[in-house]
Design a protein around this motif. Structure first.
Motif: not given
Length: 205
Positions: A83-87, A89-92, A171-176, A180-185
Motif C-alpha cells: 500500500v505504501g509503495s502504491i501511495e 507512486a500515486a502521489e509522487r 477502501h484501505g488507504s486514506a491517500i488512495l 480516487i474521490a478526486e478522480e486522479r486515480l
C-alpha cells in the motif's frame, strides 16, 4: 500525465502486441532511453502483480524502462508495504492507474487451498502470513460445490483474490481514497492467462 483510461488503453495495446508476438520493448529499453530517465520517472501505471516468474509485467504489457511502477509479491497480496509503495507512486509521480494483476494457476492460491484442506504444522510463519492474506478469498469457496472441481476452484479463487485486493486498495488507504474521490486515480483488477498470454481487465462500465 495521461488519464487512467488512456493508461489502460496503452496496457491493452501492449498486451495485444505481446500476444501477437510483435513486442516493441527492446526499442524502449535502449541506452538513450536509459539516459533520459536518470533525472526522474513518470510511470503511467502502477502494477501490483504476483512474483511468479512467468508473469513479468513489463514483458506482458510490452512496456519499457520508466513506463511501469511494478510491485511484485506472491499472490499479489495487499500488505502495508505494498500500500505504501502504491501511495508513493500515486502521489509522487501522479500515476493515474493501479492494476492488480493476478494470473491463472497461482501458486499462492494453490498453497492456500492445500492449507485449508490439510493444515501444515511446520509452515514458515512468513509463508503463513501470505496464506493468511489469501485465505478470506478462498475459504468461502471451499464450502461450495467447487471443492469437488479443483480447476474451477482455483480459477474462482484467483479472481476472488484479485477483487479482494482491489477492494482493499480502494477502501484501505486514506491517500488512495482521496485520489480516487478526486478522480486522479483508478484501481482495477486484471487476470493474466498463462495459457494464452492474454490479460483481461475488470473495469467499470
Amino acid at each position: 500525465m495521461i488519464s487512467a483510461l488512456e493508461a489502460l488503453q496503452k496496457l491493452r495495446e501492449g498486451n495485444a502486441r505481446f500476444v501477437a508476438g510483435q513486442a516493441q520493448t527492446p526499442a524502449l529499453s535502449c541506452a538513450d532511453r536509459r539516459q533520459s530517465l536518470t533525472s526522474g520517472q513518470t510511470p503511467f501505471a502502477i502494477i501490483l502483480g504476483c512474483s511468479d516468474s512467468r508473469v513479468p509485467a513489463e514483458i506482458v504489457f510490452d512496456q519499457g524502462l520508466g513506463d511501469l511502477f511494478v510491485i511484485r509479491v506472491a499472490g499479489n497480496i495487499v500488505a502495508p508495504s505494498q500500500v505504501g509503495s502504491i501511495e508513493f507512486a500515486a502521489e509522487r509521480f501522479g500515476t493515474p492507474l493501479v492494476v492488480v494483476l493476478g494470473h491463472s494457476q497461482c501458486g499462492a492460491i494453490c498453497a492456500t487451498i492445500e492449507e485449508l484442506e490439510r493444515p501444515a504444522e511446520n509452515r514458515s510463519p512468513n509463508l503463513r502470513a501470505i496464506v493468511d492474506r489469501v485465505r478470506p478469498s478462498v475459504e468461502p469457496l471451499m464450502d461450495t460445490e467447487l471443492r469437488n472441481d479443483r480447476d474451477r476452484l482455483i480459477d474462482r479463487a484467483v479472481h476472488a483474490n484479485i477483487r479482494a485486493a482491489v477492494n482493499q486498495l480502494q477502501h484501505g488507504s486514506a491517500i488512495l481514497e482521496r485520489l480516487i474521490a478526486e478522480e486522479r486515480l483508478m484501481v482495477v483488477g486484471a487476470h493474466y492467462s498463462l495459457e494464452t498470454g492474454e490479460v483481461s481487465f475488470d473495469t467499470p462500465d
